[in-house]
Scaffold this motif. Structure first.
Motif, PDB file in Angstrom:
ATOM      1  N   LYS A  26      -7.629  -0.618   3.335  1.00  0.00           N
ATOM      2  CA  LYS A  26      -7.990   0.582   4.061  1.00  0.00           C
ATOM      3  C   LYS A  26      -7.228   0.668   5.378  1.00  0.00           C
ATOM      4  O   LYS A  26      -7.454   1.548   6.180  1.00  0.00           O
ATOM      5  CB  LYS A  26      -9.500   0.625   4.298  1.00  0.00           C
ATOM      6  N   CYS A  27      -6.323  -0.254   5.590  1.00  0.00           N
ATOM      7  CA  CYS A  27      -5.498  -0.284   6.790  1.00  0.00           C
ATOM      8  C   CYS A  27      -4.786   1.040   7.008  1.00  0.00           C
ATOM      9  O   CYS A  27      -4.724   1.547   8.119  1.00  0.00           O
ATOM     10  CB  CYS A  27      -4.492  -1.416   6.671  1.00  0.00           C
ATOM     11  N   CYS A  28      -4.275   1.624   5.947  1.00  0.00           N
ATOM     12  CA  CYS A  28      -3.510   2.871   6.063  1.00  0.00           C
ATOM     13  C   CYS A  28      -4.328   3.990   6.670  1.00  0.00           C
ATOM     14  O   CYS A  28      -3.795   4.874   7.329  1.00  0.00           O
ATOM     15  CB  CYS A  28      -3.017   3.320   4.699  1.00  0.00           C
ATOM     16  N   ASP A  29      -5.623   3.968   6.423  1.00  0.00           N
ATOM     17  CA  ASP A  29      -6.485   5.030   6.929  1.00  0.00           C
ATOM     18  C   ASP A  29      -6.564   5.030   8.446  1.00  0.00           C
ATOM     19  O   ASP A  29      -6.815   6.052   9.049  1.00  0.00           O
ATOM     20  CB  ASP A  29      -7.899   4.894   6.367  1.00  0.00           C
ATOM     21  N   ILE A  30      -6.374   3.889   9.072  1.00  0.00           N
ATOM     22  CA  ILE A  30      -6.533   3.823  10.520  1.00  0.00           C
ATOM     23  C   ILE A  30      -5.229   3.603  11.261  1.00  0.00           C
ATOM     24  O   ILE A  30      -5.148   3.915  12.435  1.00  0.00           O
ATOM     25  CB  ILE A  30      -7.523   2.711  10.931  1.00  0.00           C
ATOM     26  N   ALA A  31      -4.238   3.079  10.602  1.00  0.00           N
ATOM     27  CA  ALA A  31      -3.078   2.591  11.351  1.00  0.00           C
ATOM     28  C   ALA A  31      -1.793   3.361  11.108  1.00  0.00           C
ATOM     29  O   ALA A  31      -0.720   2.861  11.381  1.00  0.00           O
ATOM     30  CB  ALA A  31      -2.858   1.110  11.061  1.00  0.00           C
ATOM     31  N   TYR A  32      -1.875   4.590  10.628  1.00  0.00           N
ATOM     32  CA  TYR A  32      -0.685   5.418  10.456  1.00  0.00           C
ATOM     33  C   TYR A  32       0.346   4.780   9.537  1.00  0.00           C
ATOM     34  O   TYR A  32       1.527   5.054   9.648  1.00  0.00           O
ATOM     35  CB  TYR A  32      -0.013   5.737  11.797  1.00  0.00           C
ATOM     36  N   CYS A  33      -0.081   3.917   8.641  1.00  0.00           N
ATOM     37  CA  CYS A  33       0.855   3.210   7.766  1.00  0.00           C
ATOM     38  C   CYS A  33       1.349   4.130   6.658  1.00  0.00           C
ATOM     39  O   CYS A  33       0.649   5.031   6.215  1.00  0.00           O
ATOM     40  CB  CYS A  33       0.181   2.001   7.126  1.00  0.00           C
ATOM     41  N   VAL A  36       2.611   3.206  -0.470  1.00  0.00           N
ATOM     42  CA  VAL A  36       3.526   3.081  -1.602  1.00  0.00           C
ATOM     43  C   VAL A  36       2.688   3.036  -2.869  1.00  0.00           C
ATOM     44  O   VAL A  36       1.506   2.723  -2.830  1.00  0.00           O
ATOM     45  CB  VAL A  36       4.411   1.822  -1.487  1.00  0.00           C
ATOM     46  N   GLU A  37       3.292   3.350  -3.981  1.00  0.00           N
ATOM     47  CA  GLU A  37       2.601   3.310  -5.255  1.00  0.00           C
ATOM     48  C   GLU A  37       2.727   1.914  -5.852  1.00  0.00           C
ATOM     49  O   GLU A  37       3.822   1.352  -5.914  1.00  0.00           O
ATOM     50  CB  GLU A  37       3.247   4.340  -6.188  1.00  0.00           C
ATOM     51  N   TYR A  42      -1.458   3.480  -8.123  1.00  0.00           N
ATOM     52  CA  TYR A  42      -2.368   3.677  -6.995  1.00  0.00           C
ATOM     53  C   TYR A  42      -1.593   3.583  -5.689  1.00  0.00           C
ATOM     54  O   TYR A  42      -0.649   2.795  -5.564  1.00  0.00           O
ATOM     55  CB  TYR A  42      -3.485   2.629  -6.993  1.00  0.00           C
ATOM     56  N   LEU A  43      -2.015   4.378  -4.705  1.00  0.00           N
ATOM     57  CA  LEU A  43      -1.398   4.288  -3.387  1.00  0.00           C
ATOM     58  C   LEU A  43      -2.005   3.120  -2.628  1.00  0.00           C
ATOM     59  O   LEU A  43      -3.223   2.981  -2.528  1.00  0.00           O
ATOM     60  CB  LEU A  43      -1.614   5.583  -2.594  1.00  0.00           C
ATOM     61  N   VAL A  44      -1.158   2.257  -2.117  1.00  0.00           N
ATOM     62  CA  VAL A  44      -1.590   1.105  -1.323  1.00  0.00           C
ATOM     63  C   VAL A  44      -0.746   1.050  -0.062  1.00  0.00           C
ATOM     64  O   VAL A  44       0.289   1.699   0.047  1.00  0.00           O
ATOM     65  CB  VAL A  44      -1.458  -0.226  -2.112  1.00  0.00           C
TER      66      VAL A  44
END
Length: 67
Positions: A26-33, A36-37, A42-44
């Motif tokens: 869930k890092c991407c949700d908070i850290a503007y990351c 990638v598929e 799935y997007l990770v």
């Protein structure tokens, strides 16, 4: 208060929840990351996004449902 300062103010239990979310991709949700598929489509998180995490740590903290 920056996100880093906010992290430092959390109890051990609250910090454990944040770290659990990050470990659960869930890092991407908070850290503007960037995402990638993966091999299943799935997007990770693109875990090479240290710059995004640094920017998040320096940004002003905004309260959300998760803290």
């Amino acid at each position: 208060m920056t996100n880093r300062q906010w992290l430092e103010s959390l109890s051990d239990e609250e910090l454990a929840n944040v770290l659990y979310d990050i470990a659960d991709n869930k890092c991407c949700d908070i850290a503007y990351c960037d995402t990638v598929e993966d091999e299943n489509g799935y997007l990770v998180c693109d875990w090479n996004c240290k710059e995004g995490v640094r920017k998040w740590l320096q940004a002003e903290h905004k309260e959300t449902d998760n803290g």
